[in-house]
Scaffold this motif. Structure first.
Motif, mmCIF file in Angstrom:
data_model
loop_
_atom_site.group_PDB
_atom_site.id
_atom_site.type_symbol
_atom_site.label_atom_id
_atom_site.label_comp_id
_atom_site.label_asym_id
_atom_site.label_seq_id
_atom_site.Cartn_x
_atom_site.Cartn_y
_atom_site.Cartn_z
ATOM 1 N N SER A 13 7.394 -32.311 -5.211
ATOM 2 C CA SER A 13 7.447 -31.094 -4.275
ATOM 3 C C SER A 13 7.313 -29.291 -5.011
ATOM 4 N N LEU A 14 8.641 -29.153 -6.143
ATOM 5 C CA LEU A 14 8.989 -28.493 -6.674
ATOM 6 C C LEU A 14 7.664 -28.415 -8.062
ATOM 7 N N ILE A 15 7.626 -29.783 -9.015
ATOM 8 C CA ILE A 15 6.389 -29.850 -9.793
ATOM 9 C C ILE A 15 5.195 -28.940 -8.665
ATOM 10 N N SER A 16 5.158 -29.644 -7.510
ATOM 11 C CA SER A 16 3.574 -28.761 -6.875
ATOM 12 C C SER A 16 3.282 -27.059 -6.819
ATOM 13 N N ILE A 17 4.970 -26.849 -6.889
ATOM 14 C CA ILE A 17 4.765 -25.178 -6.402
ATOM 15 C C ILE A 17 5.213 -24.081 -7.480
ATOM 16 N N LEU A 18 5.728 -24.907 -8.875
ATOM 17 C CA LEU A 18 6.346 -24.548 -9.531
ATOM 18 C C LEU A 18 5.017 -23.054 -10.371
ATOM 19 N N PRO A 19 3.541 -23.909 -10.455
ATOM 20 C CA PRO A 19 2.767 -22.976 -11.241
ATOM 21 C C PRO A 19 2.497 -21.907 -9.687
ATOM 22 N N LEU A 20 2.777 -21.942 -8.837
ATOM 23 C CA LEU A 20 3.187 -20.906 -8.445
ATOM 24 C C LEU A 20 4.225 -19.477 -8.388
ATOM 25 N N LEU A 21 4.593 -20.473 -8.513
ATOM 26 C CA LEU A 21 6.369 -19.516 -8.837
ATOM 27 C C LEU A 21 5.913 -18.249 -10.260
ATOM 28 N N THR A 22 5.251 -19.292 -10.929
ATOM 29 C CA THR A 22 5.705 -18.835 -12.345
ATOM 30 C C THR A 22 4.304 -18.236 -12.602
ATOM 31 N N THR A 23 3.382 -18.278 -11.966
ATOM 32 C CA THR A 23 1.858 -17.355 -12.022
ATOM 33 C C THR A 23 1.976 -16.282 -10.646
ATOM 34 N N ALA A 24 1.519 -15.129 -12.129
ATOM 35 C CA ALA A 24 2.166 -13.618 -11.141
ATOM 36 C C ALA A 24 0.196 -13.238 -10.596
ATOM 37 N N MET A 25 0.076 -13.817 -9.589
ATOM 38 C CA MET A 25 -1.754 -13.349 -9.606
ATOM 39 C C MET A 25 -1.665 -13.643 -8.335
ATOM 40 N N PHE A 26 -1.922 -12.209 -7.606
ATOM 41 C CA PHE A 26 -2.439 -11.811 -6.209
ATOM 42 C C PHE A 26 -3.902 -11.285 -6.345
ATOM 43 N N HIS A 27 -4.276 -11.786 -4.765
ATOM 44 C CA HIS A 27 -5.603 -11.467 -4.066
ATOM 45 C C HIS A 27 -5.163 -10.597 -3.048
ATOM 46 N N VAL A 28 -5.802 -9.228 -3.490
ATOM 47 C CA VAL A 28 -5.791 -8.911 -2.297
ATOM 48 C C VAL A 28 -7.427 -8.111 -1.302
ATOM 49 N N LYS A 29 -7.120 -8.099 -0.141
ATOM 50 C CA LYS A 29 -8.151 -8.122 0.053
ATOM 51 C C LYS A 29 -8.081 -7.440 1.648
ATOM 52 N N GLY A 30 -9.071 -6.530 2.036
ATOM 53 C CA GLY A 30 -8.997 -5.793 2.887
ATOM 54 C C GLY A 30 -10.594 -4.786 3.425
ATOM 55 N N CYS A 31 -11.111 -4.090 3.529
ATOM 56 C CA CYS A 31 -12.032 -3.937 4.354
ATOM 57 C C CYS A 31 -12.687 -2.354 4.619
ATOM 58 N N VAL A 32 -13.704 -1.691 4.500
ATOM 59 C CA VAL A 32 -13.501 -0.291 4.394
ATOM 60 C C VAL A 32 -14.346 0.680 5.474
ATOM 61 N N THR A 79 -15.745 -5.489 2.692
ATOM 62 C CA THR A 79 -14.724 -5.770 2.625
ATOM 63 C C THR A 79 -14.260 -6.310 0.993
ATOM 64 N N TYR A 80 -13.474 -5.455 0.593
ATOM 65 C CA TYR A 80 -13.135 -5.730 -1.340
ATOM 66 C C TYR A 80 -11.891 -7.315 -0.872
ATOM 67 N N ASN A 81 -12.416 -7.404 -2.551
ATOM 68 C CA ASN A 81 -11.177 -8.659 -2.829
ATOM 69 C C ASN A 81 -11.237 -8.312 -4.431
ATOM 70 N N ILE A 82 -10.017 -7.768 -4.601
ATOM 71 C CA ILE A 82 -9.403 -7.580 -5.892
ATOM 72 C C ILE A 82 -8.587 -8.217 -5.862
ATOM 73 N N ILE A 83 -8.112 -8.466 -7.555
ATOM 74 C CA ILE A 83 -7.180 -9.477 -7.941
ATOM 75 C C ILE A 83 -6.912 -8.787 -9.286
ATOM 76 N N VAL A 84 -5.283 -8.847 -8.649
ATOM 77 C CA VAL A 84 -3.976 -8.700 -9.965
ATOM 78 C C VAL A 84 -3.644 -8.745 -10.300
ATOM 79 N N GLU A 85 -3.019 -8.763 -11.494
ATOM 80 C CA GLU A 85 -2.020 -9.690 -11.739
ATOM 81 C C GLU A 85 -0.446 -8.972 -12.326
#
Length: 160
Positions: A13-32, A79-85
């Motif tokens: 379980s730790l190995i499976s969530i390790l990439p989530l903790l080390t990868t700093a990428m965010f998907h921002v979603k919202g609407c106008v 809707t916008y979908n923006i990836i933030v690293e």
């Protein structure tokens, strides 16, 4: 034997969530949206804007200098979908309205022209990479004729 199985499951379980903790990428979603009644909030007469440009701005918490900026465009549903690293744990980040493609609905609503967002996993316990921003809106030049009646409906249950 049971102890070994528990340790193996914990390791997996730790190995499976390790990439989530080390990868700093965010998907921002919202609407106008276009506030066709100039109400300051979304109503039944609101429509969502395709082709609106939205920015994500991050400022250093101490100096307030801009340290990150990127843009995205809304789709056919508004809707916008923006990836933030990268993690922005020491920054103040906001989504902001940049441009509306509609000439008669291009005045940003002063109360709904930006939305604060957290773009960090640093000491906050949030592992999800999908972050939703509040809806942002532009004001129509002139309210639609049916808006007076619509706003009376919205206010009918208030104590005002």
């Amino acid at each position: 034997m049971a102890r070994i199985m528990v340790l193996m499951l914990l390791s997996l379980s730790l190995i499976s969530i390790l990439p989530l903790l080390t990868t700093a990428m965010f998907h921002v979603k919202g609407c106008v949206y276009c506030d066709t009644c100039r109400a300051g909030f979304e109503t039944n007469a609101t429509f969502y804007i395709q082709g609106a440009t939205v920015g994500i701005r991050c400022q250093d918490r101490k100096t307030m200098n801009q340290v990150f900026y990127t843009e995205g465009v809304t789709d056919s549903t508004g809707t916008y979908n923006i990836i933030v690293e990268n993690d922005h744990h020491d920054h103040i980040c906001k989504t902001v309205l940049v441009k509306s493609p509609i000439a008669w609905c291009n005045t940003p609503d002063p109360g709904r022209n930006r939305s604060s967002i957290v773009l960090s996993h640093y000491k906050n316990g949030v592992l999800n990479h999908l972050h939703y921003a509040n809806s942002m809106g532009y004001l129509k030049d002139e309210p639609l004729p049916q808006c007076h009646q619509l706003l009376q409906y919205y206010l009918s249950d208030s104590d005002i």
